[in-house]
Design a protein around this motif. Sequence first.
Motif, short mmCIF file in Angstrom:
data_model
loop_
_atom_site.label_atom_id
_atom_site.label_comp_id
_atom_site.label_asym_id
_atom_site.label_seq_id
_atom_site.Cartn_x
_atom_site.Cartn_y
_atom_site.Cartn_z
N SER A 1 0.83 -1.21 0.00
CA SER A 1 0.00 0.00 0.00
C SER A 1 0.86 1.26 0.00
N LEU A 2 1.97 1.25 0.73
CA LEU A 2 2.87 2.42 0.72
C LEU A 2 3.49 2.63 -0.66
N PHE A 3 3.86 1.53 -1.30
CA PHE A 3 4.42 1.62 -2.65
C PHE A 3 3.40 2.21 -3.62
N LEU A 4 2.17 1.71 -3.58
CA LEU A 4 1.14 2.20 -4.49
C LEU A 4 0.75 3.65 -4.19
N LEU A 5 0.71 4.02 -2.91
CA LEU A 5 0.41 5.41 -2.56
C LEU A 5 1.51 6.36 -3.02
N ASP A 6 2.77 5.92 -2.87
CA ASP A 6 3.88 6.75 -3.36
C ASP A 6 3.79 6.94 -4.87
N GLN A 7 3.46 5.86 -5.59
CA GLN A 7 3.32 5.95 -7.04
C GLN A 7 2.18 6.92 -7.40
N ALA A 8 1.05 6.78 -6.75
CA ALA A 8 -0.10 7.63 -7.03
C ALA A 8 0.21 9.10 -6.74
N ALA A 9 0.93 9.36 -5.66
CA ALA A 9 1.27 10.74 -5.30
C ALA A 9 2.16 11.37 -6.37
N VAL A 10 3.13 10.61 -6.86
CA VAL A 10 4.01 11.15 -7.91
C VAL A 10 3.21 11.49 -9.16
N TYR A 11 2.37 10.56 -9.60
CA TYR A 11 1.61 10.79 -10.83
C TYR A 11 0.64 11.95 -10.68
N ILE A 12 0.00 12.08 -9.55
CA ILE A 12 -0.98 13.16 -9.37
C ILE A 12 -0.29 14.52 -9.33
#
Length: 181
Positions: free
Chosen positions: A92-103
């Motif tokens: 979940s931390l990996f996916l949240l970090d990815q989402a934050a970068v893209y947004i």
Amino acid sequence: MGLIGRKEAFLRVLVILILVLTACLVGFDAQTKLLFYSIVRKATFRDMNALIVLVWIDSAAAVYNLLQLFRGYVLPGYKEDLTSNYKYLAWSLFLLDQAAVYIVFAANSAAVQASMFAVTGESSLQWMKLCNRFTRFCTQIAGALLCGYFASIFMAVISAMSAYNLFRFYSSKQFLLLKGK
């Protein structure tokens, strides 16, 4: 906290500062000009919806990175043990970090595209150039957008560190199989 954890913490603090700087540069930027001898026009970030969205997204991303920084001090041991619940936390931390970068990157790119209309205008839509009249405002917005892109780059590095922290526990021979102890 190991060397990677300290580097991640340093990068998160740096990203928080850059994102707050970006939000403040955009949010507090305003310039007033006298047009046509009696009409006063004030340019603010509220004149362009992409800049409003940029302020909100950069503020939310700064809060997210601050929460992740605190999480690093509350749960420092999850990076050494990837069993049961910690596996889901790491994913979940990996996916949240990815989402934050893209947004954050998408919000900056949308603001750059919208700001180009202020620089060049659009004659077919009868939109006039604004940056030839509000030069200080446009220069400050350009600096803020540059800061936003630097924050995106640093967040991508943090995301790569998060991916390393997750995938180093998986076997290189079988797909998504945890390594044995």
